[in-house]
Design a protein around this motif. Structure first.
Motif, short mmCIF file in Angstrom:
data_model
loop_
_atom_site.label_atom_id
_atom_site.label_comp_id
_atom_site.label_asym_id
_atom_site.label_seq_id
_atom_site.Cartn_x
_atom_site.Cartn_y
_atom_site.Cartn_z
N ARG A 22 36.75 5.63 -21.63
CA ARG A 22 37.85 5.46 -21.03
C ARG A 22 37.61 5.76 -19.40
N LEU A 23 37.77 4.52 -18.78
CA LEU A 23 37.56 4.75 -17.09
C LEU A 23 38.97 5.20 -16.62
N VAL A 24 38.86 6.14 -15.72
CA VAL A 24 39.79 6.57 -15.16
C VAL A 24 40.40 5.56 -14.13
N PRO A 65 34.04 -3.58 -31.29
CA PRO A 65 34.05 -2.77 -30.33
C PRO A 65 35.12 -2.81 -29.07
N VAL A 66 35.56 -1.57 -28.96
CA VAL A 66 36.78 -1.43 -28.18
C VAL A 66 36.56 -0.09 -27.28
N GLY A 67 37.63 0.00 -26.33
CA GLY A 67 37.69 1.35 -25.63
C GLY A 67 38.39 2.35 -26.50
N GLY A 73 38.23 -1.09 -15.76
CA GLY A 73 38.27 -0.56 -17.17
C GLY A 73 38.02 -1.37 -18.49
N HIS A 74 38.64 -2.62 -18.21
CA HIS A 74 38.30 -3.60 -19.35
C HIS A 74 36.83 -3.92 -19.30
N TYR A 75 36.26 -4.05 -18.31
CA TYR A 75 34.74 -4.25 -18.19
C TYR A 75 34.07 -3.18 -18.83
N ALA A 76 34.02 -1.93 -18.16
CA ALA A 76 33.22 -0.80 -18.67
C ALA A 76 33.50 -0.22 -20.07
N GLY A 77 34.73 -0.54 -20.59
CA GLY A 77 35.19 -0.05 -21.96
C GLY A 77 34.94 -1.03 -22.86
N ALA A 78 35.10 -2.30 -22.62
CA ALA A 78 34.74 -3.38 -23.46
C ALA A 78 33.88 -4.57 -23.13
N GLY A 132 39.60 -7.96 -29.31
CA GLY A 132 40.39 -8.82 -28.36
C GLY A 132 40.98 -8.02 -27.33
N ILE A 133 41.98 -8.66 -26.59
CA ILE A 133 42.50 -7.98 -25.35
C ILE A 133 43.66 -8.76 -25.22
N ARG A 134 44.75 -7.96 -24.95
CA ARG A 134 46.15 -8.66 -25.01
C ARG A 134 46.36 -9.26 -23.51
N PRO A 135 46.79 -10.34 -23.43
CA PRO A 135 46.99 -11.08 -22.16
C PRO A 135 48.12 -10.77 -21.27
N LYS A 175 43.49 6.95 -17.50
CA LYS A 175 43.22 5.51 -17.87
C LYS A 175 43.60 4.55 -16.73
N MET A 176 42.46 3.63 -16.43
CA MET A 176 42.83 2.60 -15.38
C MET A 176 43.53 1.59 -16.36
N SER A 177 44.81 1.54 -15.74
CA SER A 177 45.65 0.54 -16.44
C SER A 177 46.50 -0.52 -15.67
N LYS A 178 46.80 -1.45 -16.04
CA LYS A 178 47.55 -2.72 -15.32
C LYS A 178 48.98 -2.07 -15.01
N SER A 179 49.42 -1.71 -16.15
CA SER A 179 51.04 -0.83 -15.86
C SER A 179 50.90 0.31 -15.16
N LEU A 180 49.80 1.11 -14.94
CA LEU A 180 49.90 2.07 -14.14
C LEU A 180 49.83 1.86 -12.63
P1 ATP Z 1 46.38 -2.40 -19.47
O1 ATP Z 1 47.07 -1.21 -19.80
O2 ATP Z 1 45.50 -2.73 -18.07
O3 ATP Z 1 47.36 -3.79 -19.73
P2 ATP Z 1 45.26 -2.48 -22.28
O4 ATP Z 1 44.71 -1.00 -22.50
O5 ATP Z 1 46.64 -2.67 -22.67
O6 ATP Z 1 45.23 -2.49 -20.44
P3 ATP Z 1 44.03 -4.00 -24.05
O7 ATP Z 1 44.32 -5.50 -24.12
O8 ATP Z 1 44.83 -3.07 -25.00
O9 ATP Z 1 44.24 -3.51 -22.64
O10 ATP Z 1 42.69 -3.66 -24.30
C1 ATP Z 1 41.54 -4.54 -24.22
C2 ATP Z 1 40.12 -3.38 -24.44
O11 ATP Z 1 40.04 -2.87 -22.99
C3 ATP Z 1 40.41 -2.58 -25.58
O12 ATP Z 1 39.15 -2.43 -26.14
C4 ATP Z 1 40.75 -1.23 -24.60
O13 ATP Z 1 40.28 -0.29 -25.16
C5 ATP Z 1 39.89 -1.38 -23.31
N1 ATP Z 1 40.34 -0.87 -22.22
C6 ATP Z 1 41.25 -1.51 -21.53
N2 ATP Z 1 41.63 -0.21 -20.34
C7 ATP Z 1 40.56 0.50 -20.38
C8 ATP Z 1 40.15 1.75 -19.38
N3 ATP Z 1 40.68 2.01 -18.46
N4 ATP Z 1 38.89 2.25 -19.88
C9 ATP Z 1 38.15 1.81 -21.03
N5 ATP Z 1 38.54 0.81 -21.87
C10 ATP Z 1 39.73 0.26 -21.50
#
Ligand code: ATP
Ligand code: MG
Length: 341
Positions: free
Chosen positions: A186-188, A147-149, A20-25, A10-13, A195-200
């Motif tokens: 883990r995509l930079v 299957p997860v990141g 990052g979501h694409y490549a990791g999950a 799953g994924i948190r909305p 980590k590529m992340s929305k909050s960052l």
């Molecule tokens: P964000 O920080 O952008 O909100 P997140 O990590 O909180 O993203 P989740 O809903 O926790 O997002 O994760 C959904 C899936 O995407 C998980 O399997 C997580 O490991 C993967 N994922 C998220 N960001 C990355 C990334 N930068 N590289 C690889 N996988 C990622």
């Protein structure tokens, strides 16, 4: 479906999805759909936006569903589930919280990092309950594979621990699920952070327009030691080349750019322009499908329209999946007083 192994992930909305979501999950999930009985869950109880912006959670559920459809997850083939629509997810969370030592949560590196990032105010109890909820979600479907990141692996370890404890104490009820990390653990981020992340704020979104992608790539962190295009540059660990490796299918072009970069005979501008072009080629069909679904949600049919709890109707994606049942053994043990409820 008989005989196929099960997947729950799953994924948190928290908003639209990124590379990052694409490549990791997501990339992995799309391919697994044909071989497994898949359940994809939008974990809308697990986002800190609940603390101050519920409307945003609802909006983000829709964004996630659109991104899923755009990348090729198929609700005719797999189950799409919205966590809050299926009360058993919350119910099993409560049950299983008795089987998870607090210390394991406190030591969980992903959780620690998230709590630090949350920063403001005191830490809500939900930081400890949401991982239990992940455990419940996985065990509810008795998934074999998750299957997860890479950052989610500690959570899967928690799940295995709970399954073991429960099985030992009562009887073999839950399979011990395996984590499955995709091509890119883990995509930079575009800023070079781990980590590529929305909050960052270092993400390229699947729905970003070509102009936005170009701009983000132009601003990308690259080799800081290289001042002129004639300086020999570092390819290893350089986010621009990491992205080329992941998203540019033209291997010859990538090899040529790397060789010239190392020699100091190509500028960052050209390397980035070629990356932006590759990313846009990759994203074009995703954007197009996304726009089609967004423009006419009716195409999804009423059944498939996502509405988190509290929305005007409850017949969205979430309720289409076969309603999960608490494991029979838990109901039986409750009835027979083996577990007091
Ligand atoms: P964000 O920080 O952008 O909100 P997140 O990590 O909180 O993203 P989740 O809903 O926790 O997002 O994760 C959904 C899936 O995407 C998980 O399997 C997580 O490991 C993967 N994922 C998220 N960001 C990355 C990334 N930068 N590289 C690889 N996988 C990622
Ligand atoms: Mg998130």
């Amino acid at each position: 479906m008989e005989g196929k192994k099960r997947i729950l992930t799953g994924i948190r909305p928290t908003g639209p999805l990124h590379l990052g979501h694409y490549a990791g999950a997501l990339e992995n999930w799309v391919g697994l759909q044909t071989r497994y009985d898949c359940c994809f869950l939008i974990a809308d109880y697990q986002v800190s936006d609940y603390a101050d912006d519920v409307a945003r959670v609802r909006e983000a559920v829709w964004e996630v569903a659109l991104d899923w459809l755009a990348v090729g997850l198929d609700p005719e083939r797999s189950s799409f589930v919205i966590e809050s629509l299926i009360p058993e997810h919350a119910e099993l969370t409560l049950w299983l919280s008795w089987f998870l030592p607090l210390g394991m949560l406190e030591r969980n590196p992903t959780l620690k990092a998230e709590m630090e990032e949350f920063g403001r105010k005191s830490v809500p109890v939900a930081f400890f309950t949401y991982p239990v909820m992940q455990v419940a979600n996985i065990l509810m479907t008795r998934a074999h594979l998750v299957p997860v990141g890479e950052d989610q692996l500690p959570h899967i370890e928690l799940t295995r621990e709970v399954a073991r404890r429960f099985n030992r104490q009562f009887k073999e009820v839950f399979p011990e699920p395996e984590g499955l990390v995709g091509r890119v653990p883990r995509l930079v981020g575009i800023d070079g952070r781990a980590k590529m992340s929305k909050s960052l704020g270092n993400a390229i979104y699947l729905k970003d327009t070509p102009a936005v992608v170009n701009e983000k790539v132009r601003s990308m962190y690259t080799d800081p030691t290289r001042l002129r295009a004639t300086d020999p540059g570092h390819v290893e660990g350089n986010p621009v080349f990491l992205y080329h490796d992941v998203f540019n299918p033209n291997r010859e072009e990538v090899a040529d750019l790397k060789a010239r970069y190392r020699r100091g005979s190509v500028g960052d501008v050209e390397v980035k322009e070629k990356l932006a072009a590759a990313l846009n080629t990759f994203l074009d069909p995703i954007r197009e499908r996304r726009a089609r679904f967004a423009a006419s949600p009716r195409r999804l049919g009423r059944r498939h329209r996502p509405r988190p709890k509290g929305g005007p109707d409850h017949d969205g994606i979430g309720t289409r999946s076969p309603r999960p049942r608490l494991p029979r053994e838990i109901s039986r043990m409750t009835a027979e007083g083996e577990i007091s409820g």
